[in-house]
Write a protein that holds these residues in place. Sequence first.
Motif, PDB file in Angstrom:
ATOM      1  N   THR A   2      -9.943   5.836   2.616  1.00 12.00           N
ATOM      2  CA  THR A   2      -9.038   4.816   3.132  1.00 12.00           C
ATOM      3  C   THR A   2      -9.839   3.589   3.563  1.00 12.00           C
ATOM      4  OG1 THR A   2      -7.571   6.556   3.918  1.00 12.00           O
ATOM      5  CG2 THR A   2      -7.244   4.373   4.841  1.00 12.00           C
ATOM      6  N   ASP A  57      -6.435  -1.646   4.978  1.00 15.42           N
ATOM      7  CA  ASP A  57      -5.211  -1.242   4.286  1.00 15.42           C
ATOM      8  C   ASP A  57      -4.059  -1.147   5.286  1.00 15.42           C
ATOM      9  OD1 ASP A  57      -3.220  -0.150   2.699  1.00 15.42           O
ATOM     10  OD2 ASP A  57      -4.254   1.751   2.383  1.00 15.42           O
ATOM     11  N   ILE A  58      -3.024  -1.972   5.093  1.00 11.02           N
ATOM     12  CA  ILE A  58      -1.900  -1.956   6.028  1.00 11.02           C
ATOM     13  C   ILE A  58      -0.962  -0.760   5.772  1.00 11.02           C
ATOM     14  CG2 ILE A  58      -1.972  -4.449   6.383  1.00 11.02           C
ATOM     15  CD1 ILE A  58       0.522  -4.645   4.557  1.00 11.02           C
ATOM     16  N   ASN A  59      -1.130  -0.089   4.632  1.00 18.03           N
ATOM     17  CA  ASN A  59      -0.298   1.072   4.318  1.00 18.03           C
ATOM     18  C   ASN A  59      -0.967   2.391   4.671  1.00 18.03           C
ATOM     19  OD1 ASN A  59       1.876  -0.421   3.127  1.00 18.03           O
ATOM     20  ND2 ASN A  59       0.491  -0.833   1.436  1.00 18.03           N
ATOM     21  N   GLY A  60      -2.251   2.364   5.038  1.00 16.11           N
ATOM     22  CA  GLY A  60      -3.015   3.592   5.286  1.00 16.11           C
ATOM     23  C   GLY A  60      -2.904   4.079   6.624  1.00 16.11           C
TER      24      GLY A  60
END
Length: 93
Positions: A86, A90-93
Amino acid sequence: MLFHVRMDVRIPHDLDPKVRAATVAREKAYSQELQRAGKWPHIWRIVGEYSNYSIFEVESGDELHQILSDLPLFPYMDIAVTPLATHPSDING
């Protein structure tokens, strides 16, 4: 664990066409089974090549090795594996 895998297929030109067709059919069935099981969530063709980029989501490198070595086209592939982690941005992680 996530892995990025590049597979370059190099089937010998003199392979019997019936053997080639049967091997490719088994490869497709096995890869789709792995996709349905969630082990192979992404596969992309590389334009102009008999190659793909794939993402595998598996428990370990050992599991990935077993999956890859069970591919019917494995004897005809050059494979490069990159473990993924990761990214902190990362804004989705």
